[in-house]
Design a protein around this motif. Structure first.
Motif, PDB file in Angstrom:
ATOM      1  N   LEU A 133       0.821  -1.217   0.000  1.00 19.63           N
ATOM      2  CA  LEU A 133       0.000   0.000   0.000  1.00 19.63           C
ATOM      3  C   LEU A 133       0.852   1.263   0.000  1.00 19.63           C
ATOM      4  CD1 LEU A 133      -2.958  -0.631   2.496  1.00 19.63           C
ATOM      5  CD2 LEU A 133      -3.134  -0.141   0.052  1.00 19.63           C
ATOM      6  N   GLN A 134       1.998   1.205   0.634  1.00 24.69           N
ATOM      7  CA  GLN A 134       2.860   2.383   0.750  1.00 24.69           C
ATOM      8  C   GLN A 134       3.334   2.900  -0.604  1.00 24.69           C
ATOM      9  OE1 GLN A 134       5.345   0.212   3.382  1.00 24.69           O
ATOM     10  NE2 GLN A 134       6.895  -0.273   1.849  1.00 24.69           N
ATOM     11  N   PHE A 135       3.239   2.063  -1.647  1.00 28.33           N
ATOM     12  CA  PHE A 135       3.635   2.475  -2.989  1.00 28.33           C
ATOM     13  C   PHE A 135       2.451   2.956  -3.830  1.00 28.33           C
ATOM     14  CE2 PHE A 135       7.137  -0.392  -1.789  1.00 28.33           C
ATOM     15  CZ  PHE A 135       8.210   0.459  -2.024  1.00 28.33           C
ATOM     16  N   PHE A 136       1.224   2.856  -3.305  1.00 31.42           N
ATOM     17  CA  PHE A 136       0.050   3.357  -4.017  1.00 31.42           C
ATOM     18  C   PHE A 136      -0.068   4.863  -3.803  1.00 31.42           C
ATOM     19  CE2 PHE A 136      -2.580  -0.843  -3.602  1.00 31.42           C
ATOM     20  CZ  PHE A 136      -1.593  -1.511  -4.305  1.00 31.42           C
ATOM     21  N   VAL A 160      -2.009  -7.035   6.202  1.00 33.24           N
ATOM     22  CA  VAL A 160      -1.320  -5.855   5.674  1.00 33.24           C
ATOM     23  C   VAL A 160      -0.100  -5.552   6.539  1.00 33.24           C
ATOM     24  CG1 VAL A 160      -1.503  -3.388   5.163  1.00 33.24           C
ATOM     25  CG2 VAL A 160      -3.465  -4.895   4.763  1.00 33.24           C
ATOM     26  N   SER A 161       1.026  -5.333   5.891  1.00 32.99           N
ATOM     27  CA  SER A 161       2.234  -4.838   6.569  1.00 32.99           C
ATOM     28  C   SER A 161       2.702  -3.584   5.846  1.00 32.99           C
ATOM     29  CB  SER A 161       3.336  -5.893   6.571  1.00 32.99           C
ATOM     30  OG  SER A 161       2.940  -7.043   7.282  1.00 32.99           O
ATOM     31  N   GLU A 162       3.153  -2.584   6.620  1.00 36.69           N
ATOM     32  CA  GLU A 162       3.488  -1.294   6.037  1.00 36.69           C
ATOM     33  C   GLU A 162       4.579  -0.590   6.832  1.00 36.69           C
ATOM     34  OE1 GLU A 162       1.515   1.009   3.406  1.00 36.69           O
ATOM     35  OE2 GLU A 162       1.858  -1.065   2.831  1.00 36.69           O
ATOM     36  N   LYS A 163       5.306   0.277   6.136  1.00 34.26           N
ATOM     37  CA  LYS A 163       6.089   1.272   6.849  1.00 34.26           C
ATOM     38  C   LYS A 163       5.117   2.342   7.320  1.00 34.26           C
ATOM     39  CE  LYS A 163      10.176   4.216   6.654  1.00 34.26           C
ATOM     40  NZ  LYS A 163      11.284   4.754   5.828  1.00 34.26           N
ATOM     41  N   VAL A 164       5.285   2.816   8.544  1.00 31.43           N
ATOM     42  CA  VAL A 164       4.347   3.789   9.106  1.00 31.43           C
ATOM     43  C   VAL A 164       5.119   4.962   9.704  1.00 31.43           C
ATOM     44  CG1 VAL A 164       2.566   2.057   9.607  1.00 31.43           C
ATOM     45  CG2 VAL A 164       4.308   2.582  11.336  1.00 31.43           C
ATOM     46  N   LEU A 200      13.219   6.887  -3.232  1.00 33.40           N
ATOM     47  CA  LEU A 200      11.924   6.454  -2.698  1.00 33.40           C
ATOM     48  C   LEU A 200      10.965   7.605  -2.378  1.00 33.40           C
ATOM     49  CD1 LEU A 200      13.044   3.605  -0.277  1.00 33.40           C
ATOM     50  CD2 LEU A 200      11.548   3.318  -2.262  1.00 33.40           C
ATOM     51  N   GLU A 201      11.484   8.806  -2.215  1.00 30.94           N
ATOM     52  CA  GLU A 201      10.659   9.877  -1.657  1.00 30.94           C
ATOM     53  C   GLU A 201       9.443  10.225  -2.507  1.00 30.94           C
ATOM     54  OE1 GLU A 201      13.110  13.258  -1.017  1.00 30.94           O
ATOM     55  OE2 GLU A 201      13.525  13.620  -3.144  1.00 30.94           O
ATOM     56  N   ASN A 202       9.490   9.973  -3.811  1.00 27.82           N
ATOM     57  CA  ASN A 202       8.353  10.288  -4.673  1.00 27.82           C
ATOM     58  C   ASN A 202       7.433   9.104  -4.905  1.00 27.82           C
ATOM     59  OD1 ASN A 202       9.052  13.010  -5.133  1.00 27.82           O
ATOM     60  ND2 ASN A 202      10.507  12.410  -6.720  1.00 27.82           N
ATOM     61  N   VAL A 203       7.858   7.911  -4.471  1.00 22.97           N
ATOM     62  CA  VAL A 203       7.057   6.715  -4.774  1.00 22.97           C
ATOM     63  C   VAL A 203       6.563   5.980  -3.534  1.00 22.97           C
ATOM     64  CG1 VAL A 203       8.139   6.349  -7.017  1.00 22.97           C
ATOM     65  CG2 VAL A 203       9.142   5.274  -4.992  1.00 22.97           C
ATOM     66  N   VAL A 206       4.132   7.219   3.378  1.00 24.75           N
ATOM     67  CA  VAL A 206       3.646   6.407   4.493  1.00 24.75           C
ATOM     68  C   VAL A 206       2.587   7.146   5.302  1.00 24.75           C
ATOM     69  CG1 VAL A 206       5.831   5.167   4.605  1.00 24.75           C
ATOM     70  CG2 VAL A 206       5.488   7.166   6.058  1.00 24.75           C
ATOM     71  N   ASP A 207       1.738   6.368   5.969  1.00 20.36           N
ATOM     72  CA  ASP A 207       0.662   6.885   6.807  1.00 20.36           C
ATOM     73  C   ASP A 207       0.908   6.526   8.264  1.00 20.36           C
ATOM     74  OD1 ASP A 207      -1.075   7.914   4.727  1.00 20.36           O
ATOM     75  OD2 ASP A 207      -1.521   5.843   4.209  1.00 20.36           O
ATOM     76  N   THR A 208       0.176   7.167   9.147  1.00 20.28           N
ATOM     77  CA  THR A 208       0.203   6.782  10.555  1.00 20.28           C
ATOM     78  C   THR A 208      -0.595   5.500  10.754  1.00 20.28           C
ATOM     79  OG1 THR A 208      -1.789   8.033  11.118  1.00 20.28           O
ATOM     80  CG2 THR A 208       0.334   9.197  11.274  1.00 20.28           C
ATOM     81  N   ILE A 209      -0.349   4.848  11.861  1.00 19.50           N
ATOM     82  CA  ILE A 209      -1.117   3.654  12.207  1.00 19.50           C
ATOM     83  C   ILE A 209      -2.601   3.998  12.325  1.00 19.50           C
ATOM     84  CG2 ILE A 209      -1.577   2.035  14.103  1.00 19.50           C
ATOM     85  CD1 ILE A 209       1.460   1.890  14.522  1.00 19.50           C
ATOM     86  N   GLU A 210      -2.890   5.146  12.920  1.00 25.13           N
ATOM     87  CA  GLU A 210      -4.286   5.562  13.082  1.00 25.13           C
ATOM     88  C   GLU A 210      -4.964   5.772  11.739  1.00 25.13           C
ATOM     89  OE1 GLU A 210      -1.939   6.590  16.672  1.00 25.13           O
ATOM     90  OE2 GLU A 210      -1.663   6.964  14.525  1.00 25.13           O
TER      91      GLU A 210
END
Length: 240
Positions: A133-136, A160-164, A200-203, A206-210
């Motif tokens: 999702l972090q790449f969408f 789901v696993s993500e950088k947050v 990576l900064e343009n692609v 990341v979102d918060t857990i909340e």
């Protein structure tokens, strides 16, 4: 192979992409870049395998080289389960097919955000989005999750696993600095870290857990369990 993609100084940093060069070194790259990766993949594989039972169907979206698919199959001996790995990177799908010879696995070149892809998931018992999702594009994430919810089985499971990022700035800074130190401890130079971050900064946004938790509910899911976190990386169980 060892990840040396960003070892040499580059005059122009292009946006990160899952190219053949990245596919060649991906196991080393992600192991040295994502804290807890070697826990998250086996554990999501185990959870998914148990949820599939004797004849369930799982879809590993953004499967890269198929590590999660392989983890599922290693934890479920039933000859009747089926796992389909999907990725929009042709080099990743080609390598995944070579690396995973289990007849219960299939690898398909497909876009995880495409509604045509989602139609193929009809009745899915398990859907996995590990670090995808972090790449969408952020504006597409809610609609994508809504579509996945529509097509999965009513007793299904989304993993789901993500950088947050942390909602508190000081905590986020601590996690970010610790992650940086961890990559350095794994042998990455300051140049490698800086160049990859620029790529990576343009692609990767990341979102918060909340924000993740709220979006799952808005997408039509009824229950969200955060089962893991290591610094700025987190994993969720999401139920219809």
């Amino acid at each position: 192979m060892q990840d040396q993609v960003y070892r040499k100084s580059q005059s122009h940093i292009v946006d990160f992409a899952f190219t053949a060069e990245v596919a060649d070194v991906f196991p080393d790259m992600i192991r040295r870049s994502v804290p807890g990766y070697e826990t998250v993949i086996p554990m999501t594989g185990l959870i998914a395998a148990r949820h599939l039972g004797a004849d369930g169907r799982a879809f590993d979206l953004g499967c890269s080289l198929g590590a999660t698919t392989q983890a599922i199959l290693s934890q479920n001996d039933s000859p009747h389960i089926r796992v389909t790995g999907m990725d929009n990177s042709a080099p990743m799908i080609e390598r995944a097919t070579e690396l995973n010879q289990d007849s219960r696995a299939t690898f398909v070149l497909a876009d995880a955000q495409d509604t045509a892809t989602h139609a193929q998931l009809e009745g899915a018992n398990v859907i996995l989005l590990n670090f995808v999702l972090q790449f969408f594009e952020p504006v597409t994430r809610l609609d994508t999750l809504r579509s996945l919810r529509t097509h999965m089985a009513d007793d299904g499971l989304l993993l789901v696993s993500e950088k947050v990022k942390h909602s508190e700035a000081s905590t986020h800074a601590l996690f970010d600095q610790t992650h940086l130190a961890w990559k350095q401890a794994n042998g990455y130079s300051e140049l490698e870290i800086s160049q990859k971050r620029s790529a990576l900064e343009n692609v990767m946004r990341v979102d918060t857990i909340e924000a993740h938790q709220q979006r799952f509910i808005e997408a039509g899911f009824s229950r969200v369990i955060q089962w893991y976190q290591c610094m700025n990386w987190a994993s969720f169980l999401v139920y219809p």
